[in-house]
Design an enzyme around this catalytic site. Structure first.
Site, PDB file in Angstrom:
ATOM      1  N   HIS A 110       5.134   0.062  -0.741  1.00 36.55           N
ATOM      2  CA  HIS A 110       5.947  -0.826   0.173  1.00 36.55           C
ATOM      3  C   HIS A 110       4.967  -1.878   0.829  1.00 36.55           C
ATOM      4  O   HIS A 110       3.562  -1.718   0.757  1.00 36.55           O
ATOM      5  CB  HIS A 110       6.534   0.009   1.390  1.00 36.55           C
ATOM      6  CG  HIS A 110       5.390   0.629   2.365  1.00 36.55           C
ATOM      7  ND1 HIS A 110       4.820   1.834   2.095  1.00 36.55           N
ATOM      8  CD2 HIS A 110       4.764   0.300   3.465  1.00 36.55           C
ATOM      9  CE1 HIS A 110       3.888   2.075   2.866  1.00 36.55           C
ATOM     10  NE2 HIS A 110       4.079   1.172   3.979  1.00 36.55           N
ATOM     11  N   CYS A 155       5.015   6.207   4.843  1.00 36.47           N
ATOM     12  CA  CYS A 155       4.087   5.543   4.086  1.00 36.47           C
ATOM     13  C   CYS A 155       3.508   6.272   2.910  1.00 36.47           C
ATOM     14  O   CYS A 155       2.703   5.505   2.202  1.00 36.47           O
ATOM     15  CB  CYS A 155       2.791   5.807   5.133  1.00 36.47           C
ATOM     16  SG  CYS A 155       3.266   4.539   6.597  1.00 36.47           S
ATOM     17  N   HIS A 196       3.750  -4.978   3.952  1.00 33.43           N
ATOM     18  CA  HIS A 196       3.482  -5.302   5.336  1.00 33.43           C
ATOM     19  C   HIS A 196       3.147  -6.820   5.290  1.00 33.43           C
ATOM     20  O   HIS A 196       2.327  -7.300   4.489  1.00 33.43           O
ATOM     21  CB  HIS A 196       2.661  -4.534   6.031  1.00 33.43           C
ATOM     22  CG  HIS A 196       2.948  -3.208   6.225  1.00 33.43           C
ATOM     23  ND1 HIS A 196       3.947  -2.796   7.170  1.00 33.43           N
ATOM     24  CD2 HIS A 196       2.571  -2.083   5.684  1.00 33.43           C
ATOM     25  CE1 HIS A 196       4.114  -1.359   6.897  1.00 33.43           C
ATOM     26  NE2 HIS A 196       3.242  -1.016   6.102  1.00 33.43           N
ATOM     27  N   ASP A 213      -4.768 -10.893   0.451  1.00 29.98           N
ATOM     28  CA  ASP A 213      -3.556 -11.413   0.546  1.00 29.98           C
ATOM     29  C   ASP A 213      -2.709 -11.207  -0.733  1.00 29.98           C
ATOM     30  O   ASP A 213      -3.427 -11.702  -1.614  1.00 29.98           O
ATOM     31  CB  ASP A 213      -3.715 -12.936   1.068  1.00 29.98           C
ATOM     32  CG  ASP A 213      -2.320 -13.494   1.401  1.00 29.98           C
ATOM     33  OD1 ASP A 213      -1.343 -12.726   1.733  1.00 29.98           O
ATOM     34  OD2 ASP A 213      -2.323 -14.842   0.876  1.00 29.98           O
ATOM     35  N   HIS A 214      -1.492 -10.997  -0.479  1.00 30.64           N
ATOM     36  CA  HIS A 214      -0.650 -10.700  -1.862  1.00 30.64           C
ATOM     37  C   HIS A 214      -1.258  -9.749  -2.928  1.00 30.64           C
ATOM     38  O   HIS A 214      -1.108 -10.013  -4.078  1.00 30.64           O
ATOM     39  CB  HIS A 214      -0.247 -11.939  -2.433  1.00 30.64           C
ATOM     40  CG  HIS A 214       0.919 -12.780  -1.656  1.00 30.64           C
ATOM     41  ND1 HIS A 214       0.467 -13.239  -0.242  1.00 30.64           N
ATOM     42  CD2 HIS A 214       2.140 -13.126  -1.816  1.00 30.64           C
ATOM     43  CE1 HIS A 214       1.679 -13.869  -0.019  1.00 30.64           C
ATOM     44  NE2 HIS A 214       2.454 -13.528  -0.756  1.00 30.64           N
ATOM     45  N   HIS A 262       0.740  -1.192   0.090  1.00 28.88           N
ATOM     46  CA  HIS A 262      -0.082  -0.068  -0.001  1.00 28.88           C
ATOM     47  C   HIS A 262       0.800   1.293   0.077  1.00 28.88           C
ATOM     48  O   HIS A 262       2.044   1.305   0.033  1.00 28.88           O
ATOM     49  CB  HIS A 262      -0.950   0.102   1.198  1.00 28.88           C
ATOM     50  CG  HIS A 262      -0.412   0.364   2.600  1.00 28.88           C
ATOM     51  ND1 HIS A 262      -0.839   0.384   3.772  1.00 28.88           N
ATOM     52  CD2 HIS A 262       1.073   0.110   2.968  1.00 28.88           C
ATOM     53  CE1 HIS A 262      -0.076   0.391   4.748  1.00 28.88           C
ATOM     54  NE2 HIS A 262       0.949   0.414   4.137  1.00 28.88           N
ATOM     55  N   GLU A 287       0.508  -4.306  11.528  1.00 27.23           N
ATOM     56  CA  GLU A 287       1.171  -4.119  10.553  1.00 27.23           C
ATOM     57  C   GLU A 287       2.664  -4.584  10.949  1.00 27.23           C
ATOM     58  O   GLU A 287       3.546  -4.926   9.924  1.00 27.23           O
ATOM     59  CB  GLU A 287       1.479  -2.535   9.939  1.00 27.23           C
ATOM     60  CG  GLU A 287       0.233  -2.216   9.424  1.00 27.23           C
ATOM     61  CD  GLU A 287       0.661  -0.572   8.643  1.00 27.23           C
ATOM     62  OE1 GLU A 287       1.693   0.086   9.012  1.00 27.23           O
ATOM     63  OE2 GLU A 287      -0.222  -0.034   8.122  1.00 27.23           O
TER      64      GLU A 287
END
Ligand code: NI
Length: 139
Positions: A40, A34, A42, A80-81, A15, A128
């Protein structure tokens, strides 16, 4: 007698935080790292707590199968991913900023919607990183 039941799931997602109506300087000043433009990621740890009266016949306070199914189809399969901003309409640019707080609210809403009124989502915690998390208590 009432009890709670908590399932922990882990997912990875990318995100960034950006308000499109702000210029780059204001985004950077507000969101810091951010706001880096190239995203980037998490590894999120998410605890979803449901609960209710303990059924005297089964000993269960909630339908774990229904909870796990909701977490798979409404959370894992969607987040996810993924890139939260590009892939999840609720977090598209100009919609919700994908902070831990907003991700927790989104997960709570999705899971509650899937479970229906018989099982209450009491708390969602989204971390996170091990030392930083947000919690919502929707009911
Ligand atoms: Ni981040």
């Amino acid at each position: 007698m009432r009890a709670t039941l908590t399932r922990r799931i882990t997912f990875s997602a990318a995100h960034r935080y950006r308000r499109p109506e702000w210029d780059d300087a204001r985004n950077a000043a507000t969101f810091g790292a951010c706001a880096h433009p190239n995203w980037h990621g998490h590894t999120y740890q998410c605890d979803v707590t449901v609960g209710g009266e303990i059924d005297p016949l089964t000993g269960f306070s909630a339908d774990l199968g229904a909870l796990d199914a909701a977490l798979k189809t409404r959370v894992m399969d969607v987040l996810d991913h993924r890139n939260l901003v590009l892939d999840v309409p609720a977090f598209n640019e100009g919609q919700l900023i994908p902070t831990s707080e907003n991700v927790a609210w989104w997960i709570a809403r999705e899971v509650q919607d899937a479970l229906g009124p018989s099982t209450r989502v009491l708390r969602v915690r989204v971390a996170e990183e091990p030392g930083l998390w947000a919690e919502v208590e929707p009911s």
